[in-house]
Design an enzyme around this catalytic site. Structure first.
Site, PDB file in Angstrom:
ATOM      1  N   PHE A   1       0.885  -1.173   0.000  1.00  0.00           N
ATOM      2  CA  PHE A   1       0.000   0.000   0.000  1.00  0.00           C
ATOM      3  C   PHE A   1       0.920   1.219   0.000  1.00  0.00           C
ATOM      4  CE2 PHE A   1      -3.249   2.531   2.642  1.00  0.00           C
ATOM      5  CZ  PHE A   1      -3.970   2.892   1.511  1.00  0.00           C
ATOM      6  N   HIS A   2       1.412   1.568  -1.185  1.00  0.00           N
ATOM      7  CA  HIS A   2       2.425   2.622  -1.219  1.00  0.00           C
ATOM      8  C   HIS A   2       1.805   3.989  -1.479  1.00  0.00           C
ATOM      9  CE1 HIS A   2       2.617   2.823  -5.621  1.00  0.00           C
ATOM     10  NE2 HIS A   2       2.525   1.508  -5.614  1.00  0.00           N
ATOM     11  N   MET A   3       2.654   4.918  -1.809  1.00  0.00           N
ATOM     12  CA  MET A   3       2.204   6.302  -1.773  1.00  0.00           C
ATOM     13  C   MET A   3       1.069   6.614  -2.747  1.00  0.00           C
ATOM     14  SD  MET A   3       4.749   9.310  -0.907  1.00  0.00           S
ATOM     15  CE  MET A   3       4.939  10.396  -2.276  1.00  0.00           C
TER      16      MET A   3
END
Lengths: 462, 97
Positions: free
Chosen positions: B21-23
């Site tokens: 769940f990245h930027m």
């Protein structure tokens, strides 16, 4: 309270508000407002955030068009953080409760979030702290832009904290208001350190990472004696350092009263007190302190950090400046280049890697292997010798033969100057450093060759 | 908010993105969450994060195949939950973040 240990480069103790100088030069010079300014500060903050978001979003559009929307999306995420209503709330609450400026409150809040992110176990997520630094810079840029403040508009004494300071930045510091500095990078011989000495402000370098632990306006202590940076000192530490400061002031004052007293031992031997310098402009400091001459002028700083060896004229001007400042009578002992080839960028082609450069091809040995370099320096020194009382000193001599070789080269240079009808002091006194054990043992023979010795004791203490 | 339709909705979602769940998925999530009046919470490893705050979500280090719990409360909670589940389930295979 956080204590960082670094390399002390100029002694003294300073307590003051921190001024963070990052690579883009954003500063937070003022950290408090009055209660009546809170509403105005809210307004400034909102405008700053709005403008920063507008700019980031326009950059997003540019990047998206240039290289693709997925790249632009990174900036989109930045804009979202900037516009995060919770960020605004946190900052506003600091402004209204603690009467901080928008800049300082923003910085404090960002520091908190940066620390949280840096402590994440996932290294990749933790590295996102960089994005937060960027966001902080964006908003600060807008806020400070409104006020147009900078190093030139300081209005209270500060301590400069930076990752690193370039020599030119250091040189431009207004020492009336910049009372000390501390940097993450740097070593004892970096130019910044050398300049700190010349500016006579306490400084500590090579402290390692500390910038994310401090906010502009925080009270910090720079201890240039012990090489410490103390962020947000506790009451006890603060008291201790305040006492140190008053002690230093009274010590200085008591030394000042001794300044003009003659230095004579109880049995009537007069001792000359001379100053050591690295740069010509330090001559004035020595005179101010009552020095009767320059006992050691370390010329290697003329050579360091330059792409090319300084020309004869550049060296001549430096030596002349010193000797003229000291006047006709006070002696100025100029020591020839005392550096290893590894320290000289201009010599990178000559440099042979060595196991222990401190005992290798350096100092007088380097000069004797590079006669052109040595002769240039000797010419400059001899030319300057007509302006006062210059004495010539060779470093790191370890055999009588070496000393004779060095003297012979001086004679050759004198002959050249004579033929060119360039004036110089033909009776210039020549001395040698006694700093390696062989020179100490051979000192009786060495004494027959020179007018004076200079004893470098630290080489004997290993 | 006396709306009778108000209820707390929960859903456990698995992160499918290979980069976690990245930027960018976070940015998409915040943007979507902010369109609803409902309160949006994201629970990861026992910690509760405000789904409308990018700053809070920055602290969610949920990797691929890890699970997060969505909690939505408010008048438009049904629609919000549906929409946010979709955002979370989106597979973004790009290596950027």
């Amino acid at each position: 309270m956080e204590v960082y240990r670094g390399i002390p480069v100029y002694p003294g103790v300073v307590i003051g508000p921190a001024l963070l100088l990052d690579t883009e030069g954003y500063l937070i010079p003022q950290r408090s407002i009055t209660a009546s300014e809170v509403v105005e500060e809210f307004e400034r903050l909102k405008i700053g955030i709005r403008d920063a978001a507008i700019e980031v979003r326009s950059n997003q559009a540019i990047i998206a068009a240039k290289v693709g929307t997925q790249y632009g999306a990174i900036l989109g995420a930045h804009a979202q953080m900037i516009e995060d209503p919770f960020l605004l709330g946190e900052i506003e609450s600091l402004i209204s409760k603690k009467f901080f400026t928008a800049e300082y409150a923003l910085s404090l809040v960002m520091r908190k979030h940066i620390k949280e992110i840096q402590s994440l176990p996932d290294a990749r997520m933790a590295s996102r702290a960089t994005d937060l630094f960027d966001i902080e810079k964006q908003i600060l840029g807008k806020l400070i832009g409104q006020r147009k403040e900078g190093l030139n508009s300081l209005n209270e004494p500060v301590v400069i904290l930076a990752h690193d300071l370039s020599p030119s930045e250091t040189a431009k510091l207004n020492t009336k208001l910049v009372h000390a500095f501390a940097t993450e990078a740097g070593g004892r011989t970096s130019h910044t350190s050398i300049l700190a000495g010349a500016l006579e402000i306490p400084a500590v370098v090579g402290l390692g990472k500390f910038i994310s632990e401090v906010t502009g306006g925080d009270i910090v202590i720079v201890d240039g004696n012990a090489g410490l940076l103390i962020i947000d000192p506790d009451a006890e530490t603060l008291r201790r350092y305040q006492k140190t400061q008053t002690d230093i002031v009274s010590l200085d004052a008591s030394l000042e009263s001794l300044r003009d007293l003659p230095a004579i031992t109880q049995d009537g031997v007069e001792i000359k007190l001379l100053g050591n310098i690295e740069f010509p402009h330090e001559t004035k400091h020595c005179l101010d302190k009552g020095a009767q001459g320059i006992g050691l002028y370390r010329t290697e700083f003329l050579f360091m950090g330059k792409d090319a060896v300084p020309t004869e004229d550049e060296q001549f001007e430096a030596y002349k400046e010193v000797v003229q400042a000291m006047g006709k009578d006070r002696p100025v002992v100029i020591r020839t280049l005392d550096l290893g080839g590894d320290k000289l960028a201009a010599f990178s082609n000559l440099h042979i890697p060595e196991k222990n450069p401190f005992l290798g091809l350096r100092s007088i040995r380097l000069c004797l292997r590079n006669i052109g370099l040595f002769k240039t320096q000797l010419r400059a020194i001899l030319r300057a010798s007509v302006y006062g009382n210059i004495q010539l000193l060779f470093p790191m001599i370890s055999t009588v033969l070496e000393l004779r070789q060095a003297k012979m080269i001086v004679s050759e240079v004198k002959e050249d100057l004579f033929e060119e009808k360039v004036p110089f002091n033909k009776d210039i006194p020549i001395g040698t450093m006694i700093e390696v054990p062989s020179a100490a043992i051979l000192s009786e023979l060495m004494a027959k060759e020179v007018s004076f010795f200079s004893i470098g004791t630290n080489g004997f203490l290993a | 908010m006396e709306d009778a339709s108000q209820e707390l909705l929960k859903s456990v979602v698995k992160i499918k993105n290979p980069n976690g769940f990245h930027m960018r998925p976070k940015a998409a999530f915040v943007e979507a969450a902010s369109r609803f009046v409902s309160e949006v919470k994201l629970i990861w490893e026992g910690q509760v994060f405000n789904g409308k705050s990018m700053f809070e979500l920055m602290l969610v280090a949920a990797g691929e195949d890890s699970e997060v719990t969505l909690e939505v409360f408010g008048s438009d909670s049904h629609l919000a939950l549906q929409e946010l589940e979709k955002v979370l389930a989106e597979e973004d295979v790009s290596v950027l973040d």
